[in-house]
Design an enzyme around this catalytic site. Structure first.
Site, PDB file in Angstrom:
ATOM      1  N   HIS A 137       0.804   5.134   1.308  1.00  0.00           N
ATOM      2  CA  HIS A 137       0.052   6.006   2.216  1.00  0.00           C
ATOM      3  C   HIS A 137       0.721   7.389   2.240  1.00  0.00           C
ATOM      4  O   HIS A 137       1.953   7.480   2.348  1.00  0.00           O
ATOM      5  CB  HIS A 137       0.022   5.403   3.630  1.00  0.00           C
ATOM      6  CG  HIS A 137      -0.761   6.236   4.589  1.00  0.00           C
ATOM      7  ND1 HIS A 137      -2.142   6.212   4.626  1.00  0.00           N
ATOM      8  CD2 HIS A 137      -0.365   7.159   5.499  1.00  0.00           C
ATOM      9  CE1 HIS A 137      -2.564   7.072   5.535  1.00  0.00           C
ATOM     10  NE2 HIS A 137      -1.511   7.659   6.081  1.00  0.00           N
ATOM     11  N   ASN A 192       0.843  -1.197   0.000  1.00  0.00           N
ATOM     12  CA  ASN A 192       0.000   0.000   0.000  1.00  0.00           C
ATOM     13  C   ASN A 192       0.882   1.252   0.000  1.00  0.00           C
ATOM     14  O   ASN A 192       1.961   1.253   0.597  1.00  0.00           O
ATOM     15  CB  ASN A 192      -0.872   0.001   1.266  1.00  0.00           C
ATOM     16  CG  ASN A 192      -1.784   1.209   1.344  1.00  0.00           C
ATOM     17  OD1 ASN A 192      -2.434   1.589   0.366  1.00  0.00           O
ATOM     18  ND2 ASN A 192      -1.851   1.846   2.507  1.00  0.00           N
TER      19      ASN A 192
HETATM   20  C1  GAR Z   1      -2.737   8.957  -2.875  1.00  0.00           C
HETATM   21  O1  GAR Z   1      -2.264  10.132  -2.255  1.00  0.00           O
HETATM   22  C2  GAR Z   1      -2.556   7.767  -1.937  1.00  0.00           C
HETATM   23  O2  GAR Z   1      -1.395   7.834  -1.173  1.00  0.00           O
HETATM   24  C3  GAR Z   1      -3.780   7.910  -1.078  1.00  0.00           C
HETATM   25  O3  GAR Z   1      -4.807   8.289  -1.963  1.00  0.00           O
HETATM   26  C4  GAR Z   1      -4.249   9.012  -3.069  1.00  0.00           C
HETATM   27  C5  GAR Z   1      -4.702   8.355  -4.353  1.00  0.00           C
HETATM   28  O4  GAR Z   1      -4.285   9.077  -5.473  1.00  0.00           O
HETATM   29  N1  GAR Z   1      -4.063   6.675  -0.379  1.00  0.00           N
HETATM   30  C6  GAR Z   1      -4.511   6.636   0.866  1.00  0.00           C
HETATM   31  O5  GAR Z   1      -4.787   7.625   1.521  1.00  0.00           O
HETATM   32  C7  GAR Z   1      -4.661   5.227   1.446  1.00  0.00           C
HETATM   33  N2  GAR Z   1      -4.799   5.282   2.872  1.00  0.00           N
HETATM   34  P1  GAR Z   1      -4.193   8.423  -6.924  1.00  0.00           P
HETATM   35  O6  GAR Z   1      -5.524   7.728  -7.224  1.00  0.00           O
HETATM   36  O7  GAR Z   1      -3.990   9.603  -7.831  1.00  0.00           O
HETATM   37  O8  GAR Z   1      -3.049   7.476  -6.955  1.00  0.00           O
END
Ligand code: GAR
Length: 211
Positions: free
Chosen positions: A110, A108
């Site tokens: 984060h 994952n």
């Molecule tokens: C990213 O910033 C990722 O780190 C976060 O959501 C965003 C997705 O962006 N994930 C979380 O917060 C998981 N806990 P993306 O769809 O453009 O990759």
């Protein structure tokens, strides 16, 4: 070659970083074999299709709970012969049955330096709102293996990013993505596919031999 299955729910910029890294030859020992989305309208699906990567949609809203959703997901991962599962902005907590079946095979990304600003309720933009509320001067991103504890699995890579005075959550999110997430996620995926990661006592270790 390991089959990398990427799970997405939204814009998919982290998926794009993986696709770009693959095109550059920076994912050694694996290839993105399938993208699975929990939302039919996720832009990440367009990114996959533009790059001839097979897609599947398993809508979270069609399932009553995480257990039944995870069962459907598990079947799809089995059919796709997944060796590595990457959660790239995947906004559903996985049931423990799937986590146990793919122990140390789920990664994952984060958007904070774990153990800060993580766990239940910390996802997407909220993470950056909380970092700004607290007034931290450094934040960043973490790539980790997924275990039964939300954001509690073995940490593979982290990268720090500076917070600036006039940051909004959106500006900070963009900087964290550009300077940290889009770099460490492909790097961690490649390390996994090259079999250079081991886990002991809930800690991940990188094999630097030959570098
Ligand atoms: C990213 O910033 C990722 O780190 C976060 O959501 C965003 C997705 O962006 N994930 C979380 O917060 C998981 N806990 P993306 O769809 O453009 O990759």
């Amino acid at each position: 070659m390991k089959n990398i299955v990427v799970l997405v729910s939204g814009g998919g910029t982290n998926l794009q970083a993986l696709i770009d890294a693959q095109k550059r030859g920076d994912i050694r020992g694996g290839r993105i074999s399938c993208v699975i989305s929990s939302k039919a309208d996720a832009y990440a699906l367009t990114r996959a299709k533009n790059n001839d990567i097979p897609t599947r949609v398993i809508p979270r809203k069609d399932y009553a709970d995480n257990a039944s959703y995870s069962k459907a997901l598990h079947e799809a991962l089995y059919e796709e012969y997944a060796d590595l599962i990457v959660l790239a902005g995947f906004m559903t907590i996985l049931d423990k049955s799937i986590i146990q079946a793919y122990k140390n095979q789920i990664i994952n990304v984060h958007p904070s330096l774990i153990p800060s600003f993580c766990g239940d309720g910390f996802y997407g933009l909220h993470v950056h709102e909380k970092a700004l509320e607290k007034g931290v001067k450094l934040t960043g991103a973490t790539v980790h293996f997924v275990n039964e504890i939300c954001d509690g699995g073995p940490i593979i890579l982290q990268k720090a990013v500076e917070v600036q005075n006039n940051d909004t959550p959106e500006i900070l999110q963009k900087r964290v993505m550009e300077q940290a997430e889009w770099k460490i996620l492909p790097e961690a995926v490649s390390l996994f596919c090259e079999e250079r990661l081991t886990v002991k006592d809930n800690k991940a270790y990188i094999d630097y031999k030959g570098e």
